[in-house]
Design a protein around this motif. Sequence first.
Motif, PDB file in Angstrom:
ATOM      1  N   LEU A 144     -12.997 -91.998 -23.547  1.00  0.00           N
ATOM      2  CA  LEU A 144     -13.036 -90.972 -24.380  1.00  0.00           C
ATOM      3  C   LEU A 144     -14.532 -91.165 -25.123  1.00  0.00           C
ATOM      4  O   LEU A 144     -15.421 -90.263 -25.230  1.00  0.00           O
ATOM      5  N   ILE A 183     -21.635 -86.579 -23.671  1.00  0.00           N
ATOM      6  CA  ILE A 183     -21.646 -85.276 -24.075  1.00  0.00           C
ATOM      7  C   ILE A 183     -22.901 -85.118 -25.202  1.00  0.00           C
ATOM      8  O   ILE A 183     -23.605 -84.313 -25.208  1.00  0.00           O
ATOM      9  N   ARG A 184     -22.766 -85.900 -26.130  1.00  0.00           N
ATOM     10  CA  ARG A 184     -23.778 -86.081 -27.208  1.00  0.00           C
ATOM     11  C   ARG A 184     -25.178 -86.358 -26.678  1.00  0.00           C
ATOM     12  O   ARG A 184     -26.144 -85.608 -27.287  1.00  0.00           O
ATOM     13  N   GLN A 218      -8.929 -94.354 -25.104  1.00  0.00           N
ATOM     14  CA  GLN A 218      -9.941 -94.150 -26.309  1.00  0.00           C
ATOM     15  C   GLN A 218     -11.452 -94.542 -25.794  1.00  0.00           C
ATOM     16  O   GLN A 218     -12.290 -93.990 -26.343  1.00  0.00           O
ATOM     17  N   ILE A 238     -16.836 -77.695 -28.194  1.00  0.00           N
ATOM     18  CA  ILE A 238     -16.752 -79.074 -27.836  1.00  0.00           C
ATOM     19  C   ILE A 238     -16.512 -80.072 -29.128  1.00  0.00           C
ATOM     20  O   ILE A 238     -15.619 -80.647 -28.781  1.00  0.00           O
ATOM     21  N   ASN A 239     -17.093 -79.892 -30.309  1.00  0.00           N
ATOM     22  CA  ASN A 239     -16.920 -80.657 -31.140  1.00  0.00           C
ATOM     23  C   ASN A 239     -15.385 -80.411 -31.682  1.00  0.00           C
ATOM     24  O   ASN A 239     -14.734 -81.671 -31.892  1.00  0.00           O
ATOM     25  N   ILE A 246      -8.435 -84.080 -29.145  1.00  0.00           N
ATOM     26  CA  ILE A 246      -8.338 -84.943 -28.054  1.00  0.00           C
ATOM     27  C   ILE A 246      -8.375 -86.428 -28.724  1.00  0.00           C
ATOM     28  O   ILE A 246      -7.030 -87.225 -28.485  1.00  0.00           O
ATOM     29  N   LYS A 247      -9.097 -86.589 -29.667  1.00  0.00           N
ATOM     30  CA  LYS A 247      -9.296 -88.044 -30.273  1.00  0.00           C
ATOM     31  C   LYS A 247      -7.938 -88.367 -31.222  1.00  0.00           C
ATOM     32  O   LYS A 247      -7.316 -89.489 -31.085  1.00  0.00           O
ATOM     33  N   GLU A 290     -17.569 -89.087 -24.880  1.00  0.00           N
ATOM     34  CA  GLU A 290     -18.523 -88.385 -25.899  1.00  0.00           C
ATOM     35  C   GLU A 290     -19.697 -88.588 -26.103  1.00  0.00           C
ATOM     36  O   GLU A 290     -20.733 -87.708 -26.558  1.00  0.00           O
ATOM     37  N   GLN A 307     -12.720 -79.716 -29.897  1.00  0.00           N
ATOM     38  CA  GLN A 307     -11.906 -80.192 -28.856  1.00  0.00           C
ATOM     39  C   GLN A 307     -12.105 -81.575 -28.747  1.00  0.00           C
ATOM     40  O   GLN A 307     -10.879 -82.304 -28.450  1.00  0.00           O
ATOM     41  N   LEU A 308     -13.084 -82.326 -28.969  1.00  0.00           N
ATOM     42  CA  LEU A 308     -13.206 -83.619 -28.993  1.00  0.00           C
ATOM     43  C   LEU A 308     -12.332 -84.223 -30.158  1.00  0.00           C
ATOM     44  O   LEU A 308     -11.731 -85.161 -30.189  1.00  0.00           O
TER      45      LEU A 308
END
Length: 75
Positions: free
Chosen positions: A41, A48-49, A38, A21-22, A28-29, A45, A24-25
Amino acid sequence: GFLYTGRDNFLNPYKQSVTEINQQLLEIKSEIQDKKQQQRLFELEKLIRERINYLANTIAMKRQGKEQEVKNIVI
């Protein structure tokens, strides 16, 4: 499985997922240029966190022997 058994091998998929996940984020960023995207996202995020922190706290409680607290949260 981990919350019921306490066996760390049940955490392997969780650990792998957090790492993925980290990564992929970050990817994507780096690709998103649009300000609205943005912002979306950023909100995603954040959610997700929050979920990862929830899971980490639950795992920590299990390791500390707080069985009843874990049951109250999960059930």
